[in-house]
Scaffold this motif. Structure first.
Motif, PDB file in Angstrom:
ATOM      1  N   LYS A 184     -21.362 -18.773  27.674  1.00  0.00           N
ATOM      2  CA  LYS A 184     -21.118 -19.942  26.840  1.00  0.00           C
ATOM      3  C   LYS A 184     -19.697 -20.433  27.099  1.00  0.00           C
ATOM      4  O   LYS A 184     -18.807 -19.625  27.379  1.00  0.00           O
ATOM      5  N   HIS A 185     -19.468 -21.737  27.013  1.00  0.00           N
ATOM      6  CA  HIS A 185     -18.129 -22.296  27.220  1.00  0.00           C
ATOM      7  C   HIS A 185     -17.994 -23.548  26.368  1.00  0.00           C
ATOM      8  O   HIS A 185     -18.946 -24.325  26.259  1.00  0.00           O
ATOM      9  N   PRO A 186     -16.815 -23.788  25.759  1.00  0.00           N
ATOM     10  CA  PRO A 186     -16.627 -24.987  24.935  1.00  0.00           C
ATOM     11  C   PRO A 186     -16.910 -26.293  25.688  1.00  0.00           C
ATOM     12  O   PRO A 186     -17.320 -27.277  25.087  1.00  0.00           O
ATOM     13  N   MET A 187     -16.682 -26.308  27.003  1.00  0.00           N
ATOM     14  CA  MET A 187     -16.951 -27.521  27.767  1.00  0.00           C
ATOM     15  C   MET A 187     -18.439 -27.887  27.748  1.00  0.00           C
ATOM     16  O   MET A 187     -18.790 -29.055  27.916  1.00  0.00           O
ATOM     17  N   ASP A 188     -19.292 -26.888  27.552  1.00  0.00           N
ATOM     18  CA  ASP A 188     -20.737 -27.170  27.442  1.00  0.00           C
ATOM     19  C   ASP A 188     -21.035 -28.075  26.256  1.00  0.00           C
ATOM     20  O   ASP A 188     -22.036 -28.786  26.240  1.00  0.00           O
ATOM     21  N   ALA A 189     -20.146 -28.041  25.260  1.00  0.00           N
ATOM     22  CA  ALA A 189     -20.318 -28.862  24.064  1.00  0.00           C
ATOM     23  C   ALA A 189     -19.383 -30.077  24.084  1.00  0.00           C
ATOM     24  O   ALA A 189     -19.121 -30.690  23.054  1.00  0.00           O
ATOM     25  N   GLY A 190     -18.862 -30.417  25.273  1.00  0.00           N
ATOM     26  CA  GLY A 190     -18.053 -31.617  25.415  1.00  0.00           C
ATOM     27  C   GLY A 190     -16.591 -31.455  25.107  1.00  0.00           C
ATOM     28  O   GLY A 190     -15.858 -32.449  25.044  1.00  0.00           O
ATOM     29  N   GLN A 191     -16.120 -30.240  24.894  1.00  0.00           N
ATOM     30  CA  GLN A 191     -14.711 -30.021  24.557  1.00  0.00           C
ATOM     31  C   GLN A 191     -13.897 -29.835  25.820  1.00  0.00           C
ATOM     32  O   GLN A 191     -14.226 -28.992  26.665  1.00  0.00           O
ATOM     33  N   LYS A 192     -12.820 -30.613  25.966  1.00  0.00           N
ATOM     34  CA  LYS A 192     -11.957 -30.484  27.116  1.00  0.00           C
ATOM     35  C   LYS A 192     -11.077 -29.237  26.978  1.00  0.00           C
ATOM     36  O   LYS A 192     -10.913 -28.698  25.893  1.00  0.00           O
ATOM     37  N   GLY A 193     -10.486 -28.841  28.120  1.00  0.00           N
ATOM     38  CA  GLY A 193      -9.590 -27.687  28.118  1.00  0.00           C
ATOM     39  C   GLY A 193      -8.361 -27.946  27.269  1.00  0.00           C
ATOM     40  O   GLY A 193      -7.965 -29.087  27.060  1.00  0.00           O
ATOM     41  N   GLN A 194      -7.774 -26.875  26.775  1.00  0.00           N
ATOM     42  CA  GLN A 194      -6.620 -27.028  25.880  1.00  0.00           C
ATOM     43  C   GLN A 194      -5.483 -26.117  26.297  1.00  0.00           C
ATOM     44  O   GLN A 194      -5.682 -25.082  26.949  1.00  0.00           O
ATOM     45  N   ARG A 195      -4.270 -26.522  25.894  1.00  0.00           N
ATOM     46  CA  ARG A 195      -3.074 -25.745  26.171  1.00  0.00           C
ATOM     47  C   ARG A 195      -3.196 -24.329  25.593  1.00  0.00           C
ATOM     48  O   ARG A 195      -3.707 -24.158  24.500  1.00  0.00           O
ATOM     49  N   GLY A 196      -2.683 -23.386  26.321  1.00  0.00           N
ATOM     50  CA  GLY A 196      -2.692 -22.006  25.845  1.00  0.00           C
ATOM     51  C   GLY A 196      -4.005 -21.292  26.119  1.00  0.00           C
ATOM     52  O   GLY A 196      -4.066 -20.076  26.021  1.00  0.00           O
TER      53      GLY A 196
END
Length: 199
Positions: A184-196
């Motif tokens: 599972k990865h947050p990008m699968d739900a449309g969330q872009k990468g984030q700092r840290g």
């Protein structure tokens, strides 16, 4: 400190100490997150042991600042552990298509030539060849040549190679292979990468 016990002891004529201190080739591959992060974690252990470390970033932009770079540079300059040299070979993302990548191809080849020189000179104790699986997968650098160079490297130099699609020949040759599997990865739900997290 707990120490693992090997399930098999080969009849190779080596003593336990010789076998334990044998230089290793690691491959971190697969589509999951964490391949480079695991390699940089290994670099932290090497730094703590006082080993000289060479990081060679293939394909990623020379302008891209990964969080581990700053941390390892500061540690390397601290004089408390090993030294850290950081080399950036490419310009552009590792997941871009091959079209228009000839400049990257040349830079990757130049980077590999530098790695070969450093291996011959035993410059480092640990080499992190970050995203190096991509130039091999794309045919920019010959996998058979890489295996031959690594097989015949002098001394006790450890090498870790990261990147998706590591060639099967390299996987077969390596001493330790980890395939990062994405569940599972947050990008699968449309969330872009984030700092840290991503950098």
């Amino acid at each position: 400190m707990p120490q693992g016990q090997p399930s098999v002891v080969p009849d190779d004529g080596l003593t336990t100490r010789q076998r334990r201190n044998r230089p290793l080739v690691f491959v971190h591959t697969g589509i999951g997150k964490g391949k480079s992060t695991a390699a940089f974690g290994l670099a932290l252990r090497a730094w703590n042991q006082g080993w000289p470390i060479g990081v060679f970033q293939f394909v990623k932009s020379a302008k891209w600042k990964v969080g581990e770079e700053n941390a390892l540079r500061v540690l390397g300059a601290s004089g408390e552990g090993g030294s850290v040299d950081w080399h950036k070979m490419g310009e552009g993302w590792s997941w871009v298509q091959r079209d228009g990548q000839m400049d990257n191809e040349d830079k990757a080849r130049e980077g590999w030539e530098q790695v070969k020189r450093d291996l011959a000179a035993e410059t480092y104790k640990l080499y992190v060849l970050d995203e190096f699986a991509y130039p091999l997968h794309w045919g920019w650098i010959d996998t058979d040549e890489v295996i031959d160079v690594l097989r015949n490297r002098p001394g006790t130099q450890h090498v870790v190679i990261t990147g998706r699609n590591a060639p099967e020949k390299l996987v077969d040759f390596a001493d330790l292979v980890t395939d990062m599997t994405k569940v599972k990865h947050p990008m699968d739900a449309g969330q872009k990468g984030q700092r840290g997290i991503e950098w």
